[in-house]
Structure formats: C-alpha cells, structure tokens
Design a protein around this motif. Sequence first.
Motif, mmCIF file in Angstrom:
data_model
loop_
_atom_site.group_PDB
_atom_site.id
_atom_site.type_symbol
_atom_site.label_atom_id
_atom_site.label_comp_id
_atom_site.label_asym_id
_atom_site.label_seq_id
_atom_site.Cartn_x
_atom_site.Cartn_y
_atom_site.Cartn_z
ATOM 1 N N ALA A 116 0.812 -1.210 0.000
ATOM 2 C CA ALA A 116 0.000 0.000 0.000
ATOM 3 C C ALA A 116 0.852 1.270 0.000
ATOM 4 C CB ALA A 116 -0.918 -0.008 1.211
ATOM 5 N N LYS A 151 4.463 3.550 1.651
ATOM 6 C CA LYS A 151 5.124 3.763 2.935
ATOM 7 C C LYS A 151 4.280 4.517 3.957
ATOM 8 C CE LYS A 151 8.752 6.511 2.775
ATOM 9 N NZ LYS A 151 9.984 7.198 2.401
ATOM 10 N N ALA A 152 3.420 5.414 3.534
ATOM 11 C CA ALA A 152 2.639 6.160 4.528
ATOM 12 C C ALA A 152 1.146 5.873 4.359
ATOM 13 C CB ALA A 152 2.931 7.645 4.398
ATOM 14 N N ALA A 153 0.830 4.643 3.995
ATOM 15 C CA ALA A 153 -0.572 4.301 3.696
ATOM 16 C C ALA A 153 -1.420 4.264 4.963
ATOM 17 C CB ALA A 153 -0.619 2.953 3.005
ATOM 18 N N TRP A 182 -1.128 7.349 -0.986
ATOM 19 C CA TRP A 182 -0.925 8.154 0.221
ATOM 20 C C TRP A 182 -0.547 9.602 -0.084
ATOM 21 C CZ3 TRP A 182 3.965 10.226 1.156
ATOM 22 C CH2 TRP A 182 4.998 9.703 0.386
ATOM 23 N N TRP A 192 13.434 5.393 8.472
ATOM 24 C CA TRP A 192 12.604 6.094 7.481
ATOM 25 C C TRP A 192 13.497 6.924 6.581
ATOM 26 C CZ3 TRP A 192 7.467 5.905 6.319
ATOM 27 C CH2 TRP A 192 6.883 6.968 5.619
ATOM 28 N N ILE A 193 13.214 6.895 5.290
ATOM 29 C CA ILE A 193 13.920 7.770 4.341
ATOM 30 C C ILE A 193 12.929 8.845 3.930
ATOM 31 C CG2 ILE A 193 15.116 7.909 2.122
ATOM 32 C CD1 ILE A 193 15.600 4.881 2.332
ATOM 33 N N MET A 194 13.312 10.093 4.110
ATOM 34 C CA MET A 194 12.370 11.169 3.774
ATOM 35 C C MET A 194 12.218 11.296 2.260
ATOM 36 S SD MET A 194 13.217 14.125 6.568
ATOM 37 C CE MET A 194 11.830 15.161 6.089
ATOM 38 N N ASP A 195 10.985 11.596 1.844
ATOM 39 C CA ASP A 195 10.707 11.727 0.412
ATOM 40 C C ASP A 195 10.967 13.136 -0.088
ATOM 41 O OD1 ASP A 195 9.244 9.048 -0.145
ATOM 42 O OD2 ASP A 195 8.379 9.804 1.707
ATOM 43 N N LEU A 220 5.028 12.735 10.570
ATOM 44 C CA LEU A 220 3.761 11.997 10.424
ATOM 45 C C LEU A 220 3.839 10.629 11.115
ATOM 46 C CD1 LEU A 220 3.808 9.535 7.972
ATOM 47 C CD2 LEU A 220 4.304 11.553 6.630
ATOM 48 N N PRO A 245 1.238 4.495 9.327
ATOM 49 C CA PRO A 245 2.706 4.609 9.446
ATOM 50 C C PRO A 245 3.230 4.844 10.866
ATOM 51 C CG PRO A 245 1.758 6.554 8.377
ATOM 52 C CD PRO A 245 0.644 5.586 8.537
#
Lengths: 326, 593
Positions: free
Chosen positions: A39, A41-43, B139, B482-485, B494, B505
């Motif tokens: 889904a 990574k932040a789903a 997302w 976590w790798i920031m986008d 978040l 998440p």
Amino acid sequence: MWIYVVRRLLYTIPIVLGVLLITFLLFKLIPGDISAELAGKAASPETIAEIRAELDWDKPLLLNFQAARQRGPMAVFESQFFIHFKKSLTFNFGRSIRSKENIATMLRTRAGPSLSLTLPMFVIAMVSSLTVALLVAMLRGTMWDYSIVLICVLGMSVPYLAFILFGQYYFAYKLQWFPIIGYEPGLGVWRYVALPVLIGALAGLGADVRFYRTVMLDEMNADYVRTAYAKGVAMPRVLFVHVLKNAMIPVLTRVVLAIPFLFLGSLLLERFFGIPGLGDMTIQAINSRDFPIVSAMTFIISILFALGNLTTDVCYAIVDPRISLS
Amino acid sequence: MGAGALVYALALAGCDSTNNNDSPPNQVVRYGAISAKVRGLDPMDIGDTTSSGVASNFYECLFQYHYLKRPYVLEPALAADMPTYSEDRLTVTIPIRKDVYFHDDPCFPGGQGRQLVAEDFIYAWKRIAYLKNVSKNWWIFEKRIVGLDEFRETTKGIAKSDMDYRQKIAGLEAIDRFTVQIKLKKNVPDIEFRLTHLPLAPVPREAVEHYGDEFMNHPVGTGPFMLDSWTRGSKLVMVRNPKFREEKYPNEGEDGDEQAGLLVDAGKTLPLIDRAEYRVILEDQPYWLTFMNGETDAAGIPKDAFDSAINSDRELTPSMLTKGINLIKHPEPTTFWVGFNMQDPVAGTNLPLRQAMSLAFDRKKFIDLFTNGRGLPARGPLPPTVAAYTPDLSSPYTTFNLALATKKLAEARALHRKNHGGDLPVLKLIIGGTDATAVQMGQFNQRCFEAIGLQVKIDNLDWPSMQDKVKTKSAQMYSMGWIMDWPDPENMLLLWYGPNESPGPNNFNYRNEKFDELYDKITVMPASPQRTAMFRQMEQIVVDDLPCIFTTHRVSYYLKYNWYKNYKPHVYGYGLMKYLNIDKNERWRKVGH
C-alpha cells in the motif's frame, strides 16, 4: 510398458494437486502480511484494507461458507485457495505481487539464462566426474587413488561461495580472462557463462567423483569383471563397456532426477555473475513473500520432478533387462 | 598509453562489445551499476529508490529540485512557472510548458510523440486513485484533493477494461489545454514537494492503452532519456531523447560550486551525455571489482571493501588516489531507531525504562561496527538534511551514558513493581533480516542492554514477518527507519501522529495530544518561522516521551573517477543524470573504453 507409463502419469495428478495445496497452506499459515508494504510507505489503514480486498486476501483461506449462504453452494469455492487453484490448473500464473511482471513471461525469459548456466555445468560435471571416477577406480589403492580422493574431500570441504569469490576475483579481475559480470543472450553468451560454468562444475566434482568411484568399485569387484579379464578382454573395454553399463542404475538415479532441478538455476552463481535466471528470482520471491511466483515455480518443478521419476524408471528398464515395468 | 592502461584496454575489449581501443568513442556514455533490481518503470507503481532513480530519467514532474542550490529549492520542470494560489490557498493553479513532447513511440500515430497537455497529469493522477491499479502511491493524495477520494470509492470492483477515466473530479481540472488546477480539501503546505514526487509524473493515455499491463516495461515519458533496452535483472540502457525540451545546465549554485568545477558546463544544453548503460550487480564483490576495473564510473563502498578504500582519517587511501578516484561524503535524509510499541503494557507505560534503554545504546560504536563510521548519532527524528534540523535537541536521554542508564533502570524496576508487581520481564526486540549482519545487530543491541542488567530477547525475522508483527501491534520493540521523500519535516513527523497508528505509518502507536494538535497545524500552515518553531516543539515532545531509541542518521560515502563530471550529491532529487558529464577522452586514456 505403455500401461505403466499412463498409470504413472495419472498418479502425477494427485501429487501435483497435493503440492499445490501444501504450498498454499505453508505460505498462508506462516506469519507475514505484505499488504501494508504494497500500500506504500505512509498508507492509511483504509488503504491497506482496500488493497487486501483488491487482492482477494480478505476472503477465507479454503472454503467460503458465508458466500455460499448468500449466493448458493457454488460460491463456497470463492476462497483464496480455489481462486489460486483455478489459475494454476489453467497455467494462468498471473502477475508478481511485487513487480507486477507477468509470471509466464518471467519464466520464459529467465529459463534460458538459467539453463545456459546449469546445463553445460551439469554435462561437464557429469562427464568429468564419471571419467575421473572410472580412472580412480581402475587405479584403486595407488597413490593416484589416494591423492584424488584427498583432493575430492578437500574440495567438498571448501564452501561453494569460496569457489565463486576466488574464481571471480582471480580469473576475472586479476587475470582478466573472463568478464567479471554480465549476460548477453544469443551466441555471445559463452563469454559470460564460461567462468560460472567452470566454477560450478569444479565445485561439485568432489562429491560426484567420490559417489561414482564407490559405484564403480562395487561393480569392479563383481564376478563378471574377473571373468572378462580372464577371457582376455582389454581394460578400457572392461571399464567403458562392461562396468559402466552395469553401474548405470545408480548413475541414472542421480543424473535423471537432477535434470528437473536444472530449471531452478543456481542462486549464488546467478547473483554473483549477473545472470538473470530463475534461481535468484525464486529465492527473492520466497524472501519477499511473492506467492504467485513461488507457487508457479513449485507447480512446474513438481510436474518436472514427477516426469523425471517416470523417465528414470523407464530408463532402468532400458538399461537393465532384468527390470520389467508392469 | 602506459603498459597498465594497455592491459586494461585489452582486457576490457575482451569483456565488453561496446569497447573501442583504437580511438576514443564518439558518444559520451555513462557506465553504472545498480545494486538492486528495478521492479518496474510505471511511475504510478514506483515505491523504491532504485526504480525511482532509473525511471526519473524517462519521466518528469511539474517541478524539480535546483541541481546545485542548497538548501534545496524547487523550480519549474514541466510547469511553465511556479504555482499560483487562491487567497485561502485551497486552489492551486499551475501553467504547463508548451514545448514538451512525449518520447517517440509506436503507441502514437506515426510513432511521433505528441505534445504534453494538462489532461495528461489528470489522467496519471486518476490512475493512482483507481483501486484496481493497487498503486503504492495513493498516500500522496489521500484525503487531500476535492472529489478524488470519492472517485477512488466509485472505482471499487470496476475491471480495468471497463474503467472510464473521463469521469470529472471537482478538485482536478485541466482548465485549458495547458493549465492544471487543483482544489484542496485543506491547505497542504508541502503540495509543491508532493507534485515533485516521481509517481505524479504525467503519462500518455495512448501508451497505457497500447501496452496494457506491460506499460511498466515500456516507459513513454517526457524526460531527457529514452529506454533503449532492458534485460530485467541484468542490464538497462538508455539513450538521449532528441526531442527533450530546452533546458540548460544551471548558471549558479552555492558557494564553492565554481571552485569544485560544478559550473564548467553552465549554460550548456541538457542532457550532456548520449547514452547510459547500467548493469544490475546485486553482490558486493562484483560491484566493487567492476568499479576498481574502471568498468563503472562511480560506486558506493561495500562494507568489506571499506578498509582498502578509506583510511583511519576517513579519507581515501593512497592507492585509490593514484587511480584518480574522488570521495564524496554527504548525509542522507534518514533516521533509524529501535521503536517501542507504546500500547505494550510494559514498555509503553514505563518512561524510565525507555530512557534507560536509550541511554544504554552506544550509538558511536554501532555506527563504527555496522557502517564503518558512515553515520551520525541520532538525537531526534529529523535528519541533518532538513533545514529545521536541531543538532542540540535538549534531552539528556538520547546520548550514551551508562551511569545514568543504570539509575534510570532502577527507577523503571520500581515503577514496574508498583504498576504490575514483580521484576521487569525479559523484553523482546525484533530485528528485520536473518542474515549475519542482522543477527550481529541483534547481538549488539542485546549487549548494550545487558550492560545495565536488562534482559532482551532478540528475534530475527524476515521483513514481511516483522511488518506483520508491527502492523498488528504485536511487536514489543522493533528496529526500523525512514527515508524522507522530500525536505518538509512533516514527511518525517507523520510517523508519530496519533491517528496514523498501526497499520498506518505510526508503528509506535504513539499518541500525545499536544503533538497531534501541533501536527494538525503544521499540515495546513504555510512555511514560516512559526511553523519551523512548531517542528522543534514536536521534536522535543517526541524526545521527551521517547517512543523510540533514536540511533543513527546515515552518511553516504560515494566514489567516482576523475572523468565523471558535475556530480553533486542530492538527497531528494532523482533524474539528475541529465546534468552529469563524462570526460570520454580521459576515461579512454585510463581504461580504454
């Protein structure tokens, strides 16, 4: 014999169905749900639930009694297993869950590279190990015999990975006799598979030579060999005609049953030498829970294995007239 | 040509059909290695850095990061200008360039790529929303665009063959052929960063319909390069797009760029190279050997090769320098931690326990042991790559201090006895991975906690099993990162927002009213000093509550040969190959190809 072959082919059907069921259950019962990963990574939880529904992962595993109550008895088969079962039986393997690649295309395009590696490796290993085993058996009890057996044991003790690391570093990087890595379909393929084939064949030689040597020695102590020598038959003829033919039963068992697994490729050699084959694909699928790929591979290998078994039995009858298939 | 170079040249001639030893090659070619498999090239489906890195040379977005300026700033790419906002900032209007064409491809009439129009963006974004496509990138839009969530709902159960993308969406509109208008449900301050994210690149409907499910193997974008050939798991070749829009190499950067030779190509038309060949090399040994042979222009440093390349001062060894290799170090937008499940009755309710464990974790030793020193100790959520990074976050509990850790553990035991009775039980920590390094990492954690007398059982699980435990809230502690986008801190924070708890998440299942209140504010507030102050407050709340042990921020060590020009690390931008250049004569002199 034909009745025997047909009967054995019919036996293959429940075996393959059983394999399908066991693979499915094993895969579904071990923990590990990848829907959250699919889904994104932040789903959100809602998105994850939607993805599960889209992939039919929200359906019951084996039988859907709820659907049967609502839509009639046939709906009982609207379960994860029967959806998968129907696809497999029609050879519709679908798409990889991870990469969405067409699995039939993956199998087609990767079988060639795998076989271009495993087939020559298999042939070279078989011919050379049989030859060495015959020679060693002939020279049994001499320094040659002891030395070769010692080398075989040492070879068996060295990890497969060490052969690869050393071979790639020394022959490809230092001496530059071969490319370090790469693959090219077509005639140019030999440049890329030569080194991995040699490494693979060499790494397996120790175990094979020892096995075949034992088989040959068993035969060389038999009465008919003494009789042949007594009648003045030359040694090469005794070895390559009489002994080899009579030693064929264990050789056949080992060789024919190995053939279906050639299709599986070689995980380490493929990864280290950049050969886009089935071995690496299968292992990655297992690690990443890509069930459609694992299921397709298991299904195909189980069929090939069943056919391999049948071929072995038929070959027994051809090689040894004392065996009859009934 | 020296004897060494001659040997190289002969060897490479035997290895690669692209080599030509008689004269330098006519084309400027970049040779590279990819250390993971490219999963697919459909922007909608891209969720991994390897696929993004490749696909972003074929596809482009409305905006892009300026190649040289730091801190990171955006500039128009496919957009003709930066967006304009309505007074309430809920309507975003973006003009599109008129000189952009899709790659020539058989999917178009006559094989000629057609002009990019605003509708191509709307179509691409609807594809992300369409449920059957199972996109990893929903997302980015979820609950943000007027009418888009409702559109997604209507696509439930609709087969791909029956899907009608012409359906109007109130919040996504092409108000004319070259203008996109987005209506937001709430203010989205990072909307420009979101629109810079590769999955939002426009795709032509003709190509999607022509190739169907195989579109992932046939990229048809507007980018500087086109796919020439791709053998999955082996090799990918891209060539210059002759119809690439007019774009020049930047004329300005930050201080030091000129001295570093990064402005030599200023004003030149992009892309600067003709062709790029990438081999997929999954194992460290061949990856390293091909670089050392000069078969690839640049590479990271595998763990086992580190000592041969880098000395104790963290600089290149003499043998690397004599080969004409340069080292470039830069922090990555990452943060790693050992997370606690805050709904766990033992770890979640015992702050002194979490403080003791955070104090007992030897970050420096961990970085030295597992990354050869390529990392920075993490004291809070935000990595040093974001402008709001605070290196001196006020917390005595995010450093290594065994004496204080022991004291805190005594407090933790007392608290546990009071709340639950008895001594602290053995805690369980899940480490993702079953390979030797993952097992060693588990042992390292165990030893750190044992040093203060705390028993921790390590469970090494494969990634899906670990995810399963974390997402079902059945893990007590787990190791993750976590790798920031994009550089907006919201993209990291978040992870601690209460409503995002697992399976969302927020894997810590952490909830703090004040934090959530601030998060609700920063997600709708435009960039301002007040917003930055709020990030700091939020970080402080997290380090005070310690729902995780912050461990490291990764630092990348990158090696490149002298002939590889214009390389400047960029931690968020993809599709940067158009700026790179190769001194083909120098490479030919040194390695003969």
